[in-house]
Design a protein around this motif. Sequence first.
Motif, PDB file in Angstrom:
ATOM      1  N   VAL A  49       0.843  -1.199   0.000  1.00 23.70           N
ATOM      2  CA  VAL A  49       0.000   0.000   0.000  1.00 23.70           C
ATOM      3  C   VAL A  49       0.876   1.246   0.000  1.00 23.70           C
ATOM      4  O   VAL A  49       1.723   1.428   0.879  1.00 23.70           O
ATOM      5  CB  VAL A  49      -0.948  -0.001   1.220  1.00 23.70           C
ATOM      6  CG1 VAL A  49      -1.741   1.306   1.286  1.00 23.70           C
ATOM      7  CG2 VAL A  49      -1.879  -1.200   1.179  1.00 23.70           C
ATOM      8  N   HIS A  50       0.655   2.097  -0.996  1.00 20.60           N
ATOM      9  CA  HIS A  50       1.358   3.377  -1.095  1.00 20.60           C
ATOM     10  C   HIS A  50       0.533   4.482  -0.438  1.00 20.60           C
ATOM     11  O   HIS A  50       1.035   5.268   0.348  1.00 20.60           O
ATOM     12  CB  HIS A  50       1.617   3.696  -2.573  1.00 20.60           C
ATOM     13  CG  HIS A  50       2.196   5.045  -2.794  1.00 20.60           C
ATOM     14  ND1 HIS A  50       1.423   6.102  -3.206  1.00 20.60           N
ATOM     15  CD2 HIS A  50       3.454   5.513  -2.663  1.00 20.60           C
ATOM     16  CE1 HIS A  50       2.190   7.174  -3.326  1.00 20.60           C
ATOM     17  NE2 HIS A  50       3.419   6.840  -2.995  1.00 20.60           N
ATOM     18  N   SER A  51      -0.758   4.522  -0.776  1.00 22.17           N
ATOM     19  CA  SER A  51      -1.671   5.519  -0.208  1.00 22.17           C
ATOM     20  C   SER A  51      -3.101   5.039  -0.414  1.00 22.17           C
ATOM     21  O   SER A  51      -3.335   4.100  -1.175  1.00 22.17           O
ATOM     22  CB  SER A  51      -1.468   6.879  -0.865  1.00 22.17           C
ATOM     23  OG  SER A  51      -1.780   6.821  -2.243  1.00 22.17           O
ATOM     24  N   PHE A  52      -4.048   5.703   0.258  1.00 22.18           N
ATOM     25  CA  PHE A  52      -5.456   5.361   0.057  1.00 22.18           C
ATOM     26  C   PHE A  52      -6.328   6.558   0.408  1.00 22.18           C
ATOM     27  O   PHE A  52      -5.963   7.392   1.240  1.00 22.18           O
ATOM     28  CB  PHE A  52      -5.866   4.119   0.864  1.00 22.18           C
ATOM     29  CG  PHE A  52      -5.662   4.223   2.345  1.00 22.18           C
ATOM     30  CD1 PHE A  52      -6.706   4.592   3.168  1.00 22.18           C
ATOM     31  CD2 PHE A  52      -4.428   3.937   2.909  1.00 22.18           C
ATOM     32  CE1 PHE A  52      -6.521   4.679   4.545  1.00 22.18           C
ATOM     33  CE2 PHE A  52      -4.240   4.013   4.284  1.00 22.18           C
ATOM     34  CZ  PHE A  52      -5.289   4.387   5.101  1.00 22.18           C
ATOM     35  N   SER A  64      -3.781   3.011  -3.681  1.00 22.31           N
ATOM     36  CA  SER A  64      -2.642   3.015  -4.599  1.00 22.31           C
ATOM     37  C   SER A  64      -1.644   1.966  -4.109  1.00 22.31           C
ATOM     38  O   SER A  64      -1.257   1.955  -2.935  1.00 22.31           O
ATOM     39  CB  SER A  64      -1.989   4.401  -4.610  1.00 22.31           C
ATOM     40  OG  SER A  64      -0.828   4.395  -5.412  1.00 22.31           O
ATOM     41  N   ILE A  65      -1.241   1.079  -5.020  1.00 13.62           N
ATOM     42  CA  ILE A  65      -0.357  -0.042  -4.694  1.00 13.62           C
ATOM     43  C   ILE A  65       0.957   0.084  -5.449  1.00 13.62           C
ATOM     44  O   ILE A  65       0.961   0.338  -6.656  1.00 13.62           O
ATOM     45  CB  ILE A  65      -1.021  -1.385  -5.093  1.00 13.62           C
ATOM     46  CG1 ILE A  65      -2.407  -1.534  -4.464  1.00 13.62           C
ATOM     47  CG2 ILE A  65      -0.113  -2.568  -4.774  1.00 13.62           C
ATOM     48  CD1 ILE A  65      -2.418  -1.636  -2.978  1.00 13.62           C
ATOM     49  N   ILE A  66       2.056  -0.101  -4.737  1.00 11.51           N
ATOM     50  CA  ILE A  66       3.358  -0.224  -5.396  1.00 11.51           C
ATOM     51  C   ILE A  66       3.516  -1.698  -5.745  1.00 11.51           C
ATOM     52  O   ILE A  66       3.537  -2.552  -4.853  1.00 11.51           O
ATOM     53  CB  ILE A  66       4.509   0.226  -4.476  1.00 11.51           C
ATOM     54  CG1 ILE A  66       4.325   1.694  -4.080  1.00 11.51           C
ATOM     55  CG2 ILE A  66       5.862  -0.004  -5.154  1.00 11.51           C
ATOM     56  CD1 ILE A  66       5.266   2.160  -2.993  1.00 11.51           C
ATOM     57  N   PRO A  67       3.575  -2.032  -7.042  1.00  8.22           N
ATOM     58  CA  PRO A  67       3.610  -3.456  -7.422  1.00  8.22           C
ATOM     59  C   PRO A  67       4.857  -4.174  -6.923  1.00  8.22           C
ATOM     60  O   PRO A  67       5.924  -3.586  -6.789  1.00  8.22           O
ATOM     61  CB  PRO A  67       3.571  -3.442  -8.940  1.00  8.22           C
ATOM     62  CG  PRO A  67       3.643  -2.037  -9.365  1.00  8.22           C
ATOM     63  CD  PRO A  67       3.620  -1.153  -8.172  1.00  8.22           C
ATOM     64  N   GLU A  68       4.696  -5.447  -6.669  1.00  7.61           N
ATOM     65  CA  GLU A  68       5.804  -6.318  -6.261  1.00  7.61           C
ATOM     66  C   GLU A  68       6.832  -6.437  -7.388  1.00  7.61           C
ATOM     67  O   GLU A  68       8.012  -6.609  -7.140  1.00  7.61           O
ATOM     68  CB  GLU A  68       5.237  -7.688  -5.892  1.00  7.61           C
ATOM     69  CG  GLU A  68       6.219  -8.648  -5.301  1.00  7.61           C
ATOM     70  CD  GLU A  68       6.592  -8.323  -3.861  1.00  7.61           C
ATOM     71  OE1 GLU A  68       7.648  -8.805  -3.423  1.00  7.61           O
ATOM     72  OE2 GLU A  68       5.856  -7.601  -3.178  1.00  7.61           O
ATOM     73  N   VAL A  69       6.362  -6.348  -8.625  1.00 14.24           N
ATOM     74  CA  VAL A  69       7.209  -6.500  -9.805  1.00 14.24           C
ATOM     75  C   VAL A  69       7.437  -5.140 -10.449  1.00 14.24           C
ATOM     76  O   VAL A  69       6.509  -4.344 -10.575  1.00 14.24           O
ATOM     77  CB  VAL A  69       6.522  -7.436 -10.831  1.00 14.24           C
ATOM     78  CG1 VAL A  69       7.295  -7.496 -12.132  1.00 14.24           C
ATOM     79  CG2 VAL A  69       6.342  -8.812 -10.247  1.00 14.24           C
TER      80      VAL A  69
END
Length: 95
Positions: A49-52, A64-69
């Motif tokens: 999780v980056h933000s919400f 907002s998600i920072i992807p694992e890849v």
Amino acid sequence: FGTISWDGQSFRYLLLKDIPTYADIKIGGQVITNGFSTIFPKGVKIGKVHSFDINKNGAFYDVSIIPEVDFASLRYVYVLKGNFAEQMISFTEDE
């Protein structure tokens, strides 16, 4: 439960929608598949999780998600044609 997608903007972020406001979301929290889908098995790391924010109707979060890849560094990907629902269900039941 929610729907994850890419908005076509930055490859650095994904968008997780339709998360109820009663959900306990934390910045840096891990986002992992739950296995309720016939597309992805349980336990696949999606990102952090980056933000919400609460969305327009006030009942759900947009996360907002920072992807694992790192999608910018991918060289090869495989696209599978067909519906492999039976195999996915069998795979998750075996765990």
